[in-house]
Design a protein around this motif. Structure first.
Motif, PDB file in Angstrom:
ATOM      1  N   MET A  18      46.964  25.840  36.258  1.00  8.45           N
ATOM      2  CA  MET A  18      45.722  25.924  36.843  1.00  8.45           C
ATOM      3  C   MET A  18      45.095  24.644  36.661  1.00  8.45           C
ATOM      4  N   THR A  19      44.474  24.097  37.715  1.00  8.89           N
ATOM      5  CA  THR A  19      43.548  22.908  37.714  1.00  8.89           C
ATOM      6  C   THR A  19      42.298  23.072  37.335  1.00  8.89           C
ATOM      7  N   LYS A  20      41.299  22.264  37.143  1.00  7.92           N
ATOM      8  CA  LYS A  20      39.830  22.315  37.008  1.00  7.92           C
ATOM      9  C   LYS A  20      39.243  22.510  38.559  1.00  7.92           C
ATOM     10  N   ALA A  21      40.060  21.974  39.467  1.00  6.19           N
ATOM     11  CA  ALA A  21      39.420  22.207  40.969  1.00  6.19           C
ATOM     12  C   ALA A  21      39.510  23.704  41.186  1.00  6.19           C
ATOM     13  N   GLU A  22      40.868  24.258  40.529  1.00  2.84           N
ATOM     14  CA  GLU A  22      41.107  25.742  41.134  1.00  2.84           C
ATOM     15  C   GLU A  22      40.252  26.662  40.354  1.00  2.84           C
ATOM     16  N   ILE A  23      39.650  26.284  38.990  1.00  2.00           N
ATOM     17  CA  ILE A  23      38.889  27.047  38.404  1.00  2.00           C
ATOM     18  C   ILE A  23      37.430  27.058  38.884  1.00  2.00           C
ATOM     19  N   VAL A  24      37.012  25.880  39.573  1.00  2.00           N
ATOM     20  CA  VAL A  24      35.709  25.652  40.167  1.00  2.00           C
ATOM     21  C   VAL A  24      35.801  26.577  41.562  1.00  2.00           C
ATOM     22  N   VAL A  25      36.829  26.477  42.210  1.00  2.00           N
ATOM     23  CA  VAL A  25      37.039  27.558  43.422  1.00  2.00           C
ATOM     24  C   VAL A  25      37.018  28.770  43.105  1.00  2.00           C
ATOM     25  N   GLU A  26      37.694  29.319  42.063  1.00  2.00           N
ATOM     26  CA  GLU A  26      37.698  30.756  41.723  1.00  2.00           C
ATOM     27  C   GLU A  26      36.503  31.224  41.116  1.00  2.00           C
ATOM     28  N   VAL A  27      35.613  30.435  40.204  1.00  2.00           N
ATOM     29  CA  VAL A  27      34.447  30.884  39.800  1.00  2.00           C
ATOM     30  C   VAL A  27      33.348  30.903  40.843  1.00  2.00           C
ATOM     31  N   ALA A  28      33.407  29.831  41.837  1.00  2.00           N
ATOM     32  CA  ALA A  28      32.426  29.992  42.956  1.00  2.00           C
ATOM     33  C   ALA A  28      32.709  31.123  43.823  1.00  2.00           C
ATOM     34  N   GLU A  29      34.094  31.559  43.931  1.00  2.00           N
ATOM     35  CA  GLU A  29      34.343  32.645  45.008  1.00  2.00           C
ATOM     36  C   GLU A  29      33.722  34.182  44.183  1.00  2.00           C
ATOM     37  N   GLN A  30      33.920  34.105  42.737  1.00  2.00           N
ATOM     38  CA  GLN A  30      33.490  35.351  41.913  1.00  2.00           C
ATOM     39  C   GLN A  30      31.950  35.371  41.833  1.00  2.00           C
ATOM     40  N   THR A  31      31.309  34.419  41.752  1.00  2.00           N
ATOM     41  CA  THR A  31      29.866  34.395  41.472  1.00  2.00           C
ATOM     42  C   THR A  31      28.916  34.154  42.708  1.00  2.00           C
ATOM     43  N   GLY A  32      29.760  33.697  43.873  1.00  2.00           N
ATOM     44  CA  GLY A  32      28.906  33.313  45.094  1.00  2.00           C
ATOM     45  C   GLY A  32      28.098  32.100  44.862  1.00  2.00           C
ATOM     46  N   VAL A  33      28.267  31.275  43.770  1.00  2.00           N
ATOM     47  CA  VAL A  33      27.537  30.158  43.523  1.00  2.00           C
ATOM     48  C   VAL A  33      28.210  28.931  44.394  1.00  2.00           C
ATOM     49  N   ALA A  34      27.563  28.003  44.684  1.00  2.00           N
ATOM     50  CA  ALA A  34      28.119  26.774  45.647  1.00  2.00           C
ATOM     51  C   ALA A  34      29.115  26.120  44.575  1.00  2.00           C
ATOM     52  N   ARG A  35      29.938  25.622  45.219  1.00  2.00           N
ATOM     53  CA  ARG A  35      31.281  24.897  44.481  1.00  2.00           C
ATOM     54  C   ARG A  35      30.698  23.724  43.848  1.00  2.00           C
ATOM     55  N   LYS A  36      29.637  22.951  44.286  1.00  2.00           N
ATOM     56  CA  LYS A  36      29.150  21.731  43.695  1.00  2.00           C
ATOM     57  C   LYS A  36      28.558  22.053  42.512  1.00  2.00           C
ATOM     58  N   ASP A  37      27.690  23.284  42.524  1.00  2.00           N
ATOM     59  CA  ASP A  37      27.010  23.658  41.077  1.00  2.00           C
ATOM     60  C   ASP A  37      27.734  24.197  40.210  1.00  2.00           C
ATOM     61  N   VAL A  38      28.921  24.933  40.465  1.00  2.00           N
ATOM     62  CA  VAL A  38      29.872  25.116  39.635  1.00  2.00           C
ATOM     63  C   VAL A  38      30.883  24.201  38.945  1.00  2.00           C
ATOM     64  N   ALA A  39      31.027  23.212  39.765  1.00  2.00           N
ATOM     65  CA  ALA A  39      31.698  22.074  39.369  1.00  2.00           C
ATOM     66  C   ALA A  39      30.845  21.258  38.233  1.00  2.00           C
ATOM     67  N   THR A  40      29.529  21.135  38.493  1.00  2.00           N
ATOM     68  CA  THR A  40      28.744  20.635  37.747  1.00  2.00           C
ATOM     69  C   THR A  40      28.633  21.278  36.313  1.00  2.00           C
ATOM     70  N   VAL A  41      28.634  22.670  36.291  1.00  2.00           N
ATOM     71  CA  VAL A  41      28.513  23.547  35.017  1.00  2.00           C
ATOM     72  C   VAL A  41      29.754  23.470  34.369  1.00  2.00           C
ATOM     73  N   VAL A  42      30.910  23.509  34.933  1.00  2.00           N
ATOM     74  CA  VAL A  42      32.267  23.326  34.430  1.00  2.00           C
ATOM     75  C   VAL A  42      32.353  22.052  33.727  1.00  2.00           C
ATOM     76  N   GLU A  43      32.033  20.891  34.368  1.00  2.00           N
ATOM     77  CA  GLU A  43      32.151  19.458  33.717  1.00  2.00           C
ATOM     78  C   GLU A  43      31.184  19.376  32.420  1.00  2.00           C
ATOM     79  N   ALA A  44      29.952  20.063  32.832  1.00  2.00           N
ATOM     80  CA  ALA A  44      29.027  19.845  31.523  1.00  2.00           C
ATOM     81  C   ALA A  44      29.725  20.801  30.269  1.00  2.00           C
ATOM     82  N   MET A  45      30.235  21.814  30.514  1.00  2.00           N
ATOM     83  CA  MET A  45      30.880  22.597  29.526  1.00  2.00           C
ATOM     84  C   MET A  45      31.865  21.823  28.775  1.00  2.00           C
TER      85      MET A  45
END
Length: 90
Positions: free
Chosen positions: A1-28
């Protein structure tokens, strides 16, 4: 699983925009890296621990040149899964 796939999955589960999820994942990931470089362990309850381990100095051999060399002591990152996570994997 790649970082991009993680972002897509979290965005789908939470309903948050992919861009925002990517920012959070990168910051973490950046926060974990910064703390480990500062030789601080990172504990994520229920997931696992990112710990800094120390390797002692050792002597190695270069067989092709028939020489010995000393590998200096150094730190390296390690991950230890939480008990609950390890049990799920079994």
């Amino acid at each position: 699983m790649t970082k991009a796939e993680i972002v897509v999955e979290v965005a789908e589960q939470t309903g948050v925009a992919r861009k925002d999820v990517a920012t959070v994942v990168e910051a973490m990931m950046e926060t974990i890296k910064n703390h480990m470089v500062a030789k601080e362990n990172v504990y994520l309850r229920g997931f696992g621990s990112f710990v800094v381990k120390r390797r002692a100095e050792k002597t190695a051999r270069n067989i092709s040149k028939n020489t010995t060399l000393v590998i200096a002591a150094h730190d390296f990152p390690s991950f230890k899964p939480a008990k609950s996570f390890a049990e799920k994997m079994k």
